[in-house]
Design a protein around this motif. Structure first.
Motif, PDB file in Angstrom:
ATOM      1  N   ARG A   2      19.491  23.306  -1.128  1.00 10.87           N
ATOM      2  CA  ARG A   2      19.724  22.225  -0.169  1.00 10.87           C
ATOM      3  C   ARG A   2      18.630  22.281   0.905  1.00 10.87           C
ATOM      4  O   ARG A   2      18.501  23.264   1.629  1.00 10.87           O
ATOM      5  N   VAL A  21      12.760  15.066  -4.295  1.00 10.40           N
ATOM      6  CA  VAL A  21      13.755  14.403  -5.146  1.00 10.40           C
ATOM      7  C   VAL A  21      13.361  14.549  -6.616  1.00 10.40           C
ATOM      8  O   VAL A  21      14.195  14.877  -7.473  1.00 10.40           O
ATOM      9  N   GLY A  24      14.208  17.867  -8.103  1.00  4.75           N
ATOM     10  CA  GLY A  24      15.611  18.175  -8.286  1.00  4.75           C
ATOM     11  C   GLY A  24      16.302  18.864  -7.136  1.00  4.75           C
ATOM     12  O   GLY A  24      17.429  19.366  -7.300  1.00  4.75           O
ATOM     13  N   ALA A  25      15.684  18.892  -5.979  1.00  4.24           N
ATOM     14  CA  ALA A  25      16.324  19.508  -4.813  1.00  4.24           C
ATOM     15  C   ALA A  25      17.416  18.606  -4.262  1.00  4.24           C
ATOM     16  O   ALA A  25      17.371  17.378  -4.410  1.00  4.24           O
ATOM     17  N   GLU A  26      18.399  19.190  -3.625  1.00  2.00           N
ATOM     18  CA  GLU A  26      19.398  18.421  -2.880  1.00  2.00           C
ATOM     19  C   GLU A  26      18.803  18.176  -1.490  1.00  2.00           C
ATOM     20  O   GLU A  26      18.764  19.084  -0.658  1.00  2.00           O
ATOM     21  N   VAL A  27      18.337  16.969  -1.247  1.00  2.00           N
ATOM     22  CA  VAL A  27      17.574  16.680  -0.033  1.00  2.00           C
ATOM     23  C   VAL A  27      18.428  15.933   0.976  1.00  2.00           C
ATOM     24  O   VAL A  27      19.076  14.928   0.644  1.00  2.00           O
ATOM     25  N   HIS A  28      18.386  16.415   2.199  1.00  2.00           N
ATOM     26  CA  HIS A  28      19.011  15.731   3.327  1.00  2.00           C
ATOM     27  C   HIS A  28      17.881  15.366   4.289  1.00  2.00           C
ATOM     28  O   HIS A  28      17.269  16.240   4.897  1.00  2.00           O
ATOM     29  N   ASP A  40      17.820   9.797  -5.229  1.00  2.00           N
ATOM     30  CA  ASP A  40      19.094  10.419  -4.920  1.00  2.00           C
ATOM     31  C   ASP A  40      18.926  11.448  -3.811  1.00  2.00           C
ATOM     32  O   ASP A  40      18.531  12.595  -4.056  1.00  2.00           O
ATOM     33  N   TYR A  41      19.189  11.036  -2.580  1.00  2.00           N
ATOM     34  CA  TYR A  41      19.151  11.947  -1.438  1.00  2.00           C
ATOM     35  C   TYR A  41      20.058  11.396  -0.351  1.00  2.00           C
ATOM     36  O   TYR A  41      20.453  10.224  -0.374  1.00  2.00           O
ATOM     37  N   ALA A  42      20.407  12.242   0.600  1.00  2.00           N
ATOM     38  CA  ALA A  42      21.244  11.826   1.729  1.00  2.00           C
ATOM     39  C   ALA A  42      20.364  11.593   2.946  1.00  2.00           C
ATOM     40  O   ALA A  42      19.466  12.393   3.227  1.00  2.00           O
ATOM     41  N   VAL A  61      24.691  19.412   7.868  1.00  2.00           N
ATOM     42  CA  VAL A  61      24.036  19.605   6.573  1.00  2.00           C
ATOM     43  C   VAL A  61      24.206  21.017   6.038  1.00  2.00           C
ATOM     44  O   VAL A  61      24.392  21.228   4.849  1.00  2.00           O
ATOM     45  N   PRO A  63      21.830  23.458   5.620  1.00  2.00           N
ATOM     46  CA  PRO A  63      20.837  23.595   4.561  1.00  2.00           C
ATOM     47  C   PRO A  63      20.504  25.054   4.259  1.00  2.00           C
ATOM     48  O   PRO A  63      20.729  25.950   5.074  1.00  2.00           O
TER      49      PRO A  63
END
Length: 302
Positions: A2, A21, A24-28, A40-42, A61, A63
């Protein structure tokens, strides 16, 4: 993994966001405006200059890592903008919030202007001395020093990316490549100095990708984000004139030389290539062609 990315809507930030993105990271992403980046990110609307905002976002978050790009970068103003001091303070507040929330790694972003540029050779992360030139780079280096000491004591991994001379899609119209492109595509003279200074030019998309790789890595300490290749301003202008089919519009020597201009600013990229395993995807010729294509669409749509 994250990742909290600050400055996500900026010139560099949007390309770092796109790269994270893709990887494949979970990005905020946090910024004042929603980034113009699909995927696909927040997104978290926020202004880190507001007291307490860093803590709020970090708590929300939680992170694993932070890639911090937000800073004052308005073209023609940022060099001596008093906001540099505010961003130093905001970055330290973000660092403390990161420590409280258990962040394991923090990547900050600096500038090649932190170096005392050698007359010959390359700017090396460990052997080239540092020297302040403007409020911007002095603030950046002071921030780096403070963060390095803080994170070492806190046991948090830390890296500092020094960016060199970027160009590419969505850059400010007044910058070198964009101003030449807009003049050529409007069939107006592209006014330049003699263009003798040599610089390390990198496509901003490659820079964004390199920052994403750095954020996901364990590489610590200062690292240059650049190509390691020097190109003169005159070569840039001449190539663009030829690519646009209007070499006659390039007017080298029509503008005065800048005072106290360094003759050469080129990066040593051993750490980038050997430790991070990164190499730019684009040659300078390819990047300039794509910049011309971008501005061709922008000029026609204006």
């Amino acid at each position: 993994m994250r990742i909290l990315l600050t400055g996500a809507s900026g010139f560099v930030g949007r390309h770092a966001l796109a790269a994270l993105v893709r990887m494949g990271a979970e990005v905020h992403a946090v910024s004042r405006r929603r980034p113009p980046v699909p995927g696909d990110y927040a997104w978290h609307e926020g202004d880190l200059l507001v007291a307490g905002e860093a803590g709020r976002v970090m708590e929300e978050v939680r992170p694993d890592r932070v890639l911090h790009l937000a800073w004052c970068v308005e073209h023609g103003k940022f060099w001596n903008d008093p906001a540099n001091l505010a961003w130093t303070a905001a970055t330290l507040e973000l660092a403390e919030a990161a420590r409280r929330s258990g962040v394991g790694r923090f990547v900050g972003v600096g500038t090649c202007f932190e170096y005392d540029w050698p007359e010959e050779g390359l700017c090396d992360e460990f052997s080239t001395p540092l020297a302040g030139h403007t409020l911007y780079d002095t603030s950046k280096d002071a921030t780096r020093r403070l963060l390095a000491a803080f994170f070492e004591d806190a046991g948090i991994g830390f890296s500092w990316a020094r960016l060199f001379f970027l160009y590419g899609p969505d850059e400010s119209p007044g910058r070198l490549v964009s101003s030449i492109a807009r003049s050529l595509l409007s069939e107006e003279p592209a006014l330049c100095s003699r263009g003798l200074s040599v610089r390390d030019f990198m496509d901003v998309r490659d820079c964004g990708h390199a920052l994403a790789v750095l954020a996901l890595s364990g590489v610590a300490g200062p690292i240059n984000i650049a190509t390691g290749e020097g190109t003169s301003v005159a070569e840039i202008a001449t190539m663009m004139g030829e690519m646009a089919g209007r070499p006659d519009l390039i007017r080298l020597g029509s503008l005065p030389e800048r005072t106290n201009e360094a003759a050469r600013i080129v990066a040593a990229t051993g750490r980038l290539k050997d430790e991070l395993g990164f190499k730019s995807a684009r040659t300078i010729e390819q990047g300039l062609r794509e910049a011309l294509s971008f501005w061709r669409g922008a000029v026609r749509g204006a």
